[in-house]
Design a protein around this motif. Structure first.
Motif, PDB file in Angstrom:
ATOM      1  N   SER A  38       0.836  -1.208   0.000  1.00  0.00           N
ATOM      2  CA  SER A  38       0.000   0.000   0.000  1.00  0.00           C
ATOM      3  C   SER A  38       0.873   1.260   0.000  1.00  0.00           C
ATOM      4  O   SER A  38       0.577   2.232  -0.714  1.00  0.00           O
ATOM      5  N   LEU A  39       1.942   1.247   0.791  1.00  0.00           N
ATOM      6  CA  LEU A  39       2.853   2.390   0.807  1.00  0.00           C
ATOM      7  C   LEU A  39       3.527   2.584  -0.546  1.00  0.00           C
ATOM      8  O   LEU A  39       3.668   3.715  -1.023  1.00  0.00           O
ATOM      9  N   LEU A  40       3.944   1.490  -1.162  1.00  0.00           N
ATOM     10  CA  LEU A  40       4.586   1.569  -2.475  1.00  0.00           C
ATOM     11  C   LEU A  40       3.642   2.188  -3.495  1.00  0.00           C
ATOM     12  O   LEU A  40       4.045   3.063  -4.281  1.00  0.00           O
ATOM     13  N   ALA A  41       2.392   1.760  -3.481  1.00  0.00           N
ATOM     14  CA  ALA A  41       1.412   2.303  -4.428  1.00  0.00           C
ATOM     15  C   ALA A  41       1.183   3.786  -4.184  1.00  0.00           C
ATOM     16  O   ALA A  41       1.153   4.595  -5.130  1.00  0.00           O
ATOM     17  N   THR A  42       1.040   4.164  -2.919  1.00  0.00           N
ATOM     18  CA  THR A  42       0.803   5.576  -2.592  1.00  0.00           C
ATOM     19  C   THR A  42       2.001   6.436  -2.970  1.00  0.00           C
ATOM     20  O   THR A  42       1.845   7.522  -3.553  1.00  0.00           O
ATOM     21  N   ASP A  43       3.211   5.977  -2.625  1.00  0.00           N
ATOM     22  CA  ASP A  43       4.420   6.727  -2.977  1.00  0.00           C
ATOM     23  C   ASP A  43       4.517   6.932  -4.488  1.00  0.00           C
ATOM     24  O   ASP A  43       4.839   8.032  -4.956  1.00  0.00           O
ATOM     25  N   SER A  44       4.232   5.879  -5.249  1.00  0.00           N
ATOM     26  CA  SER A  44       4.330   5.952  -6.711  1.00  0.00           C
ATOM     27  C   SER A  44       3.346   6.974  -7.275  1.00  0.00           C
ATOM     28  O   SER A  44       3.701   7.806  -8.126  1.00  0.00           O
ATOM     29  N   VAL A  45       2.110   6.924  -6.805  1.00  0.00           N
ATOM     30  CA  VAL A  45       1.080   7.850  -7.298  1.00  0.00           C
ATOM     31  C   VAL A  45       1.452   9.298  -6.961  1.00  0.00           C
ATOM     32  O   VAL A  45       1.332  10.192  -7.816  1.00  0.00           O
ATOM     33  N   LEU A  46       1.919   9.538  -5.739  1.00  0.00           N
ATOM     34  CA  LEU A  46       2.254  10.905  -5.334  1.00  0.00           C
ATOM     35  C   LEU A  46       3.453  11.443  -6.103  1.00  0.00           C
ATOM     36  O   LEU A  46       3.448  12.606  -6.544  1.00  0.00           O
ATOM     37  N   ILE A  47       4.492  10.632  -6.265  1.00  0.00           N
ATOM     38  CA  ILE A  47       5.681  11.099  -6.983  1.00  0.00           C
ATOM     39  C   ILE A  47       5.363  11.388  -8.450  1.00  0.00           C
ATOM     40  O   ILE A  47       5.733  12.439  -8.992  1.00  0.00           O
ATOM     41  N   LEU A  48       4.655  10.463  -9.094  1.00  0.00           N
ATOM     42  CA  LEU A  48       4.271  10.696 -10.485  1.00  0.00           C
ATOM     43  C   LEU A  48       3.328  11.893 -10.596  1.00  0.00           C
ATOM     44  O   LEU A  48       3.454  12.720 -11.519  1.00  0.00           O
ATOM     45  N   GLY A  49       2.400  12.008  -9.654  1.00  0.00           N
ATOM     46  CA  GLY A  49       1.442  13.108  -9.690  1.00  0.00           C
ATOM     47  C   GLY A  49       2.090  14.463  -9.553  1.00  0.00           C
ATOM     48  O   GLY A  49       1.802  15.385 -10.332  1.00  0.00           O
ATOM     49  N   ILE A  50       3.000  14.606  -8.570  1.00  0.00           N
ATOM     50  CA  ILE A  50       3.615  15.915  -8.358  1.00  0.00           C
ATOM     51  C   ILE A  50       4.528  16.289  -9.507  1.00  0.00           C
ATOM     52  O   ILE A  50       4.608  17.459  -9.919  1.00  0.00           O
ATOM     53  N   LEU A  51       5.211  15.313 -10.108  1.00  0.00           N
ATOM     54  CA  LEU A  51       6.085  15.615 -11.241  1.00  0.00           C
ATOM     55  C   LEU A  51       5.286  15.942 -12.499  1.00  0.00           C
ATOM     56  O   LEU A  51       5.648  16.843 -13.261  1.00  0.00           O
ATOM     57  N   LEU A  52       4.172  15.231 -12.716  1.00  0.00           N
ATOM     58  CA  LEU A  52       3.316  15.559 -13.862  1.00  0.00           C
ATOM     59  C   LEU A  52       2.730  16.961 -13.726  1.00  0.00           C
ATOM     60  O   LEU A  52       2.664  17.719 -14.701  1.00  0.00           O
ATOM     61  N   LEU A  53       2.308  17.300 -12.491  1.00  0.00           N
ATOM     62  CA  LEU A  53       1.759  18.635 -12.261  1.00  0.00           C
ATOM     63  C   LEU A  53       2.823  19.695 -12.501  1.00  0.00           C
ATOM     64  O   LEU A  53       2.555  20.723 -13.147  1.00  0.00           O
ATOM     65  N   THR A  54       4.028  19.454 -12.013  1.00  0.00           N
ATOM     66  CA  THR A  54       5.121  20.413 -12.200  1.00  0.00           C
ATOM     67  C   THR A  54       5.474  20.560 -13.669  1.00  0.00           C
ATOM     68  O   THR A  54       5.697  21.672 -14.172  1.00  0.00           O
ATOM     69  N   VAL A  55       5.532  19.441 -14.380  1.00  0.00           N
ATOM     70  CA  VAL A  55       5.843  19.480 -15.815  1.00  0.00           C
ATOM     71  C   VAL A  55       4.787  20.264 -16.577  1.00  0.00           C
ATOM     72  O   VAL A  55       5.095  21.071 -17.468  1.00  0.00           O
ATOM     73  N   ASN A  56       3.505  20.086 -16.218  1.00  0.00           N
ATOM     74  CA  ASN A  56       2.426  20.828 -16.882  1.00  0.00           C
ATOM     75  C   ASN A  56       2.570  22.327 -16.675  1.00  0.00           C
ATOM     76  O   ASN A  56       2.341  23.123 -17.590  1.00  0.00           O
ATOM     77  N   VAL A  57       2.963  22.719 -15.463  1.00  0.00           N
ATOM     78  CA  VAL A  57       3.153  24.146 -15.176  1.00  0.00           C
ATOM     79  C   VAL A  57       4.300  24.711 -16.009  1.00  0.00           C
ATOM     80  O   VAL A  57       4.216  25.816 -16.550  1.00  0.00           O
ATOM     81  N   LEU A  58       5.378  23.940 -16.150  1.00  0.00           N
ATOM     82  CA  LEU A  58       6.563  24.423 -16.856  1.00  0.00           C
ATOM     83  C   LEU A  58       6.419  24.405 -18.375  1.00  0.00           C
ATOM     84  O   LEU A  58       7.180  25.066 -19.074  1.00  0.00           O
ATOM     85  N   THR A  59       5.477  23.627 -18.881  1.00  0.00           N
ATOM     86  CA  THR A  59       5.354  23.495 -20.335  1.00  0.00           C
ATOM     87  C   THR A  59       4.108  24.175 -20.897  1.00  0.00           C
ATOM     88  O   THR A  59       3.692  23.888 -22.020  1.00  0.00           O
ATOM     89  N   LEU A  60       3.520  25.088 -20.144  1.00  0.00           N
ATOM     90  CA  LEU A  60       2.319  25.773 -20.634  1.00  0.00           C
ATOM     91  C   LEU A  60       2.582  26.526 -21.934  1.00  0.00           C
ATOM     92  O   LEU A  60       1.768  26.515 -22.856  1.00  0.00           O
TER      93      LEU A  60
END
Length: 496
Positions: A38-60
């Motif tokens: 469960s921790l592995l799944a949560t960590d994966s989702v959060l790391i991918l989520g925050i990086l995708l969000l950051t990438v979207n902000v930087l590539t507008l």
């Protein structure tokens, strides 16, 4: 009265008392594996989520080529971050769910990830992507820590229901067993449930009191594994030193292998030196190394920088509250709003500690009349219903608001945000030699003593906590203690 017999001896069931806990839904090993997934799944989702969000902000407003570059770098960071989380063993079954070690490993893994990424960015001259680090590092780390805290709250809730606990049998001399069982009941959180005890020697009481439960006890070390099977334990904790020596412990480990039962050693040395202990095998001989504690150097400079930043910010933000409390205190009873007193700082240096006044102005003169009613322990004076405390004083003491002026002491450098309790010189004069080690670093506005029960602690436990902190503190640990202090202020324990 019913007698229960087994290969390990016998114990007596006490009428009206439950001595054996109902079987838990799954073994400690099973639920920990599920929890780690469960921790592995949560960590994966959060790391991918925050990086995708950051990438979207930087590539507008980015071109297609630059967008592909940023996505590629973001994906590489995500893979590296998850790798670091694994390499730093942030989901180690021995750490998750209890203590500060889990949080520290998450912080270290995150810092290592972005240190490595920063080197790549500099070497490849990727200046346009530095903002990816600036945005993703703090936000991602905070999200990971928050998710671990939320998971721990869920785990604590499950433990209160009797679920998701590793069932343990404690083995050793009666005094050592009682101490380890009491510590586990108080502080292990969502980790261990003591389901039985085996005393070395002939002592054979019917049951052992641990927390709000009673568990069965037998005497004799000949067939510990049979008692483990009887109680359904997942682990055996050997408390302190056994008269039978290390050869017995080695053989016990071999016998427990058949049932996949863990063997844990609780050494008195870990009471103070725990995080500084490392094992180093030399030609098959396991040597236990205890690193020297550090009382100066770079870590202390970081601690001082944190003290200055937080105390200065707090004094500015809390200024309106200071004003309101000052007015309330002066109106409630004659005298000034502040109380000052000489305390012993680092290396017994004298400093003036400031607090909001919570007692009548004649409190020091009346102390002698109340000493025979002292409810404190050791050299401390404490009285739960102290007649010297004012009405406003009782409120601000309950929520630790009387301590807020000590932010000024922290800013001045007399104290630190986290450290041992600042003692009176009358207390220092009664210290034993080892207790004086509390004075090797600056006293703290808060500390392990405050988040572990404050006035409800006995003297020996207060000293043990302070000595543990003095020799093993870290900046990450300080941040965790400050967070726990905030929680304690909202739900006060032992504050009077």
């Amino acid at each position: 009265m019913t007698q229960m017999h087994s290969a390990v001896g016998s114990f007596t069931a006490v009428p009206g008392l439950s001595t054996v806990q109902e079987p838990l839904p799954m073994s400690g090993a099973a639920w920990r594996r599920r929890y780690q997934i469960s921790l592995l799944a949560t960590d994966s989702v959060l790391i991918l989520g925050i990086l995708l969000l950051t990438v979207n902000v930087l590539t507008l407003d980015a071109s297609g080529a630059r967008m592909a570059d940023v996505l590629g770098l973001g994906g590489a960071i995500a893979a590296g971050w998850m790798t670091m989380m694994a390499l730093f063993r942030t989901r180690d079954s021995r750490l998750v769910g209890t203590g500060a070690g889990e949080y520290k490993k998450v912080i270290r893994a995150s810092l290592a990830t972005f240190a490595a990424t920063a080197v790549v960015v500099v070497l490849l001259d990727l200046e346009h992507y530095r903002s990816l680090l600036v945005l993703a590092l703090p936000s991602g780390t905070v999200l990971l820590l928050s998710s671990r805290w939320l998971w721990r709250q869920w785990l604590l809730h499950q433990s209160r229901l009797g679920h998701h606990l590793s069932k343990v049998v404690v083995v050793g001399r009666p005094k050592d067993v009682r101490y380890v069982a009491a510590q586990l009941a108080k502080k292990s959180g969502a980790a261990y449930a003591v389901v039985g005890a085996v005393y070395e020697g002939k002592s054979n009481p019917a049951a052992l009191h641990t927390g709000n439960r009673l568990v069965p006890v037998v005497s004799g070390l000949r067939k510990v594994e049979d008692f483990v099977a009887h109680t359904g334990a997942d682990a055996v904790i050997v408390a302190g030193h056994l008269r039978k020596g290390s050869s017995y412990i080695r053989e016990l480990g071999w016998r427990l292998e058949a049932s996949s039962t863990e063997l844990v050693l609780a050494s008195a040395l870990t009471n103070v030196a725990g995080p500084r202990i490392t094992m180093r095998p030399v030609e098959g001989l396991p040597l236990m190394h205890v690193e020297l504690p550090q009382f100066a150097g770079g870590r202390h400079l970081m601690k001082r920088a944190l003290d200055i930043a937080v105390s200065a910010t707090a004094l500015v933000i809390l200024a309106p509250l200071f004003l309101a409390l000052s007015i309330a205190i002066r109106r409630d009873s004659p005298g000034g709003a502040f109380f000052q007193q000489e305390r012993a700082g680092k290396d017994s240096a004298v400093f003036t500690m400031y607090k909001f006044r919570s007692m009548v102005t004649t409190a020091e003169d009346e102390l002698e009349l109340l000493k025979d009613q002292n409810q404190g322990s050791g050299v401390l004076f404490k009285l739960r219903d102290d007649p010297r405390v004012t009405r406003i004083g009782a409120i601000i003491r309950k929520y630790s608001l009387d301590e807020l002026p000590q932010f000024w002491n922290v800013l001045r450098g007399d104290m630190s945000l986290v450290g041992p309790r600042p003692p009176l010189f009358s207390e220092v004069s009664g210290y034993e030699e080892h207790t004086r080690r509390r004075l090797l670093i600056k006293p703290g506005l808060t500390g392990l003593w405050q988040v572990s029960g404050r006035s409800d602690l006995d003297w020996d436990e207060s000293v043990r906590l302070d000595l543990y902190y003095v020799e093993n503190w870290s900046v990450a640990g300080d941040l965790i203690i400050m967070w726990r202090t905030f929680k304690v202020m909202l739900k006060p324990v032992g504050a009077y």
